[in-house]
Scaffold this motif. Structure first.
Motif, PDB file in Angstrom:
ATOM      1  N   ARG A 203       0.808  -1.214   0.000  1.00 27.24           N
ATOM      2  CA  ARG A 203       0.000   0.000   0.000  1.00 27.24           C
ATOM      3  C   ARG A 203       0.850   1.278   0.000  1.00 27.24           C
ATOM      4  O   ARG A 203       0.583   2.191  -0.799  1.00 27.24           O
ATOM      5  N   ARG A 206       2.447   1.973  -3.514  1.00 23.90           N
ATOM      6  CA  ARG A 206       1.486   2.441  -4.523  1.00 23.90           C
ATOM      7  C   ARG A 206       1.156   3.904  -4.295  1.00 23.90           C
ATOM      8  O   ARG A 206       1.040   4.684  -5.242  1.00 23.90           O
ATOM      9  N   ALA A 207       0.994   4.294  -3.027  1.00 25.64           N
ATOM     10  CA  ALA A 207       0.666   5.686  -2.717  1.00 25.64           C
ATOM     11  C   ALA A 207       1.818   6.603  -3.136  1.00 25.64           C
ATOM     12  O   ALA A 207       1.581   7.659  -3.729  1.00 25.64           O
ATOM     13  N   ALA A 210       1.914   7.036  -6.820  1.00 20.28           N
ATOM     14  CA  ALA A 210       0.826   7.909  -7.261  1.00 20.28           C
ATOM     15  C   ALA A 210       1.193   9.367  -7.023  1.00 20.28           C
ATOM     16  O   ALA A 210       0.909  10.230  -7.862  1.00 20.28           O
ATOM     17  N   MET A 221      -7.555  10.101  -4.816  1.00 15.71           N
ATOM     18  CA  MET A 221      -7.719   8.684  -4.467  1.00 15.71           C
ATOM     19  C   MET A 221      -7.637   8.470  -2.952  1.00 15.71           C
ATOM     20  O   MET A 221      -7.639   7.336  -2.490  1.00 15.71           O
ATOM     21  N   GLY A 222      -7.474   9.537  -2.203  1.00 18.76           N
ATOM     22  CA  GLY A 222      -7.465   9.395  -0.750  1.00 18.76           C
ATOM     23  C   GLY A 222      -6.088   9.369  -0.119  1.00 18.76           C
ATOM     24  O   GLY A 222      -5.952   9.037   1.060  1.00 18.76           O
ATOM     25  N   VAL A 223      -5.047   9.697  -0.911  1.00 23.04           N
ATOM     26  CA  VAL A 223      -3.686   9.687  -0.357  1.00 23.04           C
ATOM     27  C   VAL A 223      -3.353  11.085   0.180  1.00 23.04           C
ATOM     28  O   VAL A 223      -3.385  12.049  -0.583  1.00 23.04           O
TER      29      VAL A 223
ATOM     30  N   LEU B 104      -4.717   1.167  -5.679  1.00 20.55           N
ATOM     31  CA  LEU B 104      -4.567   2.543  -5.214  1.00 20.55           C
ATOM     32  C   LEU B 104      -5.939   3.091  -4.803  1.00 20.55           C
ATOM     33  O   LEU B 104      -6.055   3.836  -3.837  1.00 20.55           O
ATOM     34  N   HIS B 107      -6.892   2.603  -1.273  1.00 21.08           N
ATOM     35  CA  HIS B 107      -5.998   3.193  -0.276  1.00 21.08           C
ATOM     36  C   HIS B 107      -6.737   3.608   1.000  1.00 21.08           C
ATOM     37  O   HIS B 107      -6.338   3.266   2.102  1.00 21.08           O
ATOM     38  N   GLY B 108      -7.816   4.338   0.817  1.00 23.58           N
ATOM     39  CA  GLY B 108      -8.535   4.856   1.984  1.00 23.58           C
ATOM     40  C   GLY B 108      -9.255   3.773   2.776  1.00 23.58           C
ATOM     41  O   GLY B 108      -9.616   3.987   3.932  1.00 23.58           O
ATOM     42  N   THR B 110      -7.944   0.722   3.264  1.00 20.77           N
ATOM     43  CA  THR B 110      -6.955  -0.179   3.859  1.00 20.77           C
ATOM     44  C   THR B 110      -6.101   0.612   4.844  1.00 20.77           C
ATOM     45  O   THR B 110      -6.133   1.841   4.865  1.00 20.77           O
TER      46      THR B 110
END
Lengths: 358, 265
Positions: A203, A206-207, A210, A221-223, B104, B107-108, B110
């Motif tokens: 995880r 990937r963040a 991105a 995407m929430g990162v 991706l 993400h939020g 997990t």
């Protein structure tokens, strides 16, 4: 290369590395350990610059924090020369030195989270100069211009130092400090490679990718972009700390001169030659960049055009020649193989699929 | 689905960039579970509106509420956490495989951090496996399961559009913002995409706000339409009423009438 042959090559490589102390001379072991320290540091920078897209010119500073951190934490307290130290067991000191470097990176995280790419590079450039100033002047900790000697690694009472009083023999080969440090270094490299690979496949990796590819898309995407940039910085510092502490153990003496801007540039050269974003590539290039000057120095007499360092003869010294060579390597990589060493081993994408791309 | 779709209320949103008013007091409401279209000529402010809704731009004035929560001023990753997902007009995917991109989107949902991932703790491994299965389901739903393990780079344009939608759906959103999902597609691909969008709403029950130029598709798919022109809302209502609205015809179809006049002259 197929998956099986890749594994076979890796397996043979590991066996050779494990067996090397039984055959190689001290010169080669020292060079190899030097390369291992570089591999660990380069993996850290690769995660920051290659994966996250954040430039750092301050890597030398964090290597220095790791190196001096280890020396100070494990060094004897109240020595006659006015040097201070905590006198901790070496392994504990090593771990704490890594944590200390992470902490130093954490202190910078407000900057590392907000500045993007090049701008972080310029900001971290200042660290190298601040570091040099501190190393030269914080005499009681660093030993100033002349540096200070490094307490040898010691694993559970088993000294990883030269001139062992027991005169340890393994299979008839004298096992001195370098031989034992070799396995400590190998274990660290394996740990660094594995953790970095796991990070990239999970995880956080990937963040970070991105954030590099599109800040806006990552955020949507929430990162939390700033937090991940800071985290990448701290992680790269942890690797730099481990690399720096190992470097200190190999050199057996830390001096400020080692940790100048040139060292930061060397690490950037490693990750560019290796192929940005590839952990394996960065590791391979770290070996190449560190071994080249060592090999040229070791064989300066046998190679044409090379002058021995300090001999005053015409021609480049081995150190200079190595720089020319990997300067040329960077140019070649950027023009011919932008994916670096990593790109050369990868399978080419299938052309038939590519033709559909508009 | 964690929660049911809720109402999105856009209230007098104004966005100014250094003297240029990109959006001028725009208001509309997206009913829960509906497909709502946002249309208008080029430069009408549709993409600006999307950027305000997803937190990329900050509104100069006005407010956006979703499910009673104010979105204005929230960071994009917080808005994502509330259940608002979006796609981009020009595809924005990250390097790697289709699976990497879809993950991706998770993400939020997990939690695996740096330490547990680096050490491959069982918790992190289990989490990744579980969410990968769900990501595969979503890829299957979008018809890209065959490419799941392939890099996104060499995929066809239509497939990459689908990867983007699948990635947004991987966030398990309650509101999906689609920015020109059929732009650059041929008629067959357009029909397939329209069917997919309808299926997304039917299967998942989420609200969809869609920016689109293809009027035929808008009229077929949308329950409600909001029309923007030069940053102002000029019409709002059912597709039929909007189509008959003189202001819309002047702004949107008027150009065609003028062209026809020129041709007949």
């Amino acid at each position: 290369m197929s998956e099986i042959s890749k594994r076979a090559v890796a397996g043979v490589g590991v066996l050779v590395l494990l067996a090397l102390p039984f055959y190689a001379t001290g010169f080669w072991l020292q060079s190899g350990l030097f390369a291992m320290a570089a591999v660990i540091g380069a993996i850290g920078l690769s995660l920051l610059t290659g994966t996250t897209g954040q430039l750092s010119l301050g890597h030398a500073f964090f290597l220095a924090v790791g190196a001096y951190g280890y020396v100070w934490l494990s060094g004897p307290a109240g020595a006659a020369d006015g040097l201070t130290g905590l006198g901790l067991p070496p392994l504990l000191a090593f771990g704490l030195a890594v944590a200390l470097t992470g902490l130093a990176g954490g202190l910078l995280s407000p900057i590392a989270g907000r500045l993007r790419g090049m701008y972080l590079g310029v900001a971290t450039l200042a660290l190298v100069f601040i570091g040099q100033h501190v190393m030269l002047n914080a005499h009681t900790v660093t030993g100033g211009y002349n540096g200070r000697s490094v307490p040898p690694m010691d694993l559970f009472g088993f000294a990883l130092a030269d001139a062992s009083p027991q005169g340890l023999l393994v299979l008839g080969v004298p096992f001195g400090g370098l031989e034992r440090l070799w396995y400590f270094g190998l274990a660290l490299v394996a740990l660094a490679l594995l953790t970095a690979r796991n990070l990239l496949r999970g995880r956080p990796g990937r963040a970070l990718g991105a954030v590099r590819d599109s800040e806006v898309a990552a955020a949507v995407m929430g990162v939390p972009v700033a937090r991940y940039r800071s985290a990448a910085f701290v992680v790269s510092c942890l690797y730099a700390g481990a690399g720096g502490a190992l470097l200190a153990l190999v050199f057996r003496r830390v001096v400020p001169e080692t940790f100048g801007l040139v060292l930061s540039i060397d690490y950037l050269a490693m990750i560019v030659i290796g192929g940005l974003g590839s952990v394996g590539g960065a590791a391979a290039a770290a070996v190449l960049v560190t071994l080249l000057p060592q090999v040229l120095t070791g064989y300066a007499d046998d190679l044409p055009l090379l002058a021995r360092a300090g001999s005053g003869a015409a021609g480049p010294t081995p150190g200079e020649a190595a720089r020319y060579l990997y300067g040329a390597a960077i140019v070649l990589v950027l023009t011919l193989a932008p994916q670096g060493l990593a790109g050369l081993t990868r399978r080419r994408p299938r052309k038939t699929l590519q033709e559909h791309t508009p | 689905m964690t929660a049911a779709a809720a109402e999105l209320r856009v209230d007098g949103v104004t966005v100014r960039f250094a003297g240029l008013t990109a959006l001028d007091e725009v208001s509309f409401t997206v009913a829960p579970g509906s497909i709502h279209a946002l249309i208008g000529p080029n430069g009408a402010g549709k993409s600006t509106c999307f950027n305000v809704l997803s937190g990329v731009y900050r509104a100069t004035e006005g407010s956006v509420h979703y499910d009673g929560r104010e979105l204005t001023g929230l960071a994009p990753h917080r808005i994502a956490g509330i259940g608002v997902a979006r796609t981009f007009q020009n595809i924005v995917l990250t390097a790697g495989t289709v699976a990497d991109n879809l993950m991706l989107g998770r993400h939020g949902l997990t939690t695996a951090g740096f330490a547990s991932t680096a050490l491959r703790l069982p918790k992190a491994v289990r989490e990744q496996r579980r969410h990968r299965e769900r990501a595969y389901e979503i890829a299957d739903f979008l018809g890209i399961a065959a490419h799941f393990e392939q890099p996104v780079g060499p995929l066809s344009y239509g497939d990459r559009k689908r990867v983007e939608i699948a990635r947004a759906l991987c966030m398990e959103p309650r509101l999906l913002l689609l920015d020109e999902p059929v732009a650059g597609m041929n008629p067959t691909e357009r029909l397939a995409m329209a069917a997919t969008i309808a299926a997304v709403r039917a299967e998942l029950g989420i609200s969809i706000l869609i920016v689109e130029h293809d009027m035929g598709m808008v009229m077929r798919l949308a329950d409600a339409v909001t029309v923007l022109d030069f940053g102002r809302r000029i019409a709002d209502g059912t597709p039929e009423s909007v189509q008959r609205d003189p202001a819309v015809i002047a702004a949107y179809l008027g150009q065609q009438q003028e062209q026809q006049k020129e041709e007949s002259a």
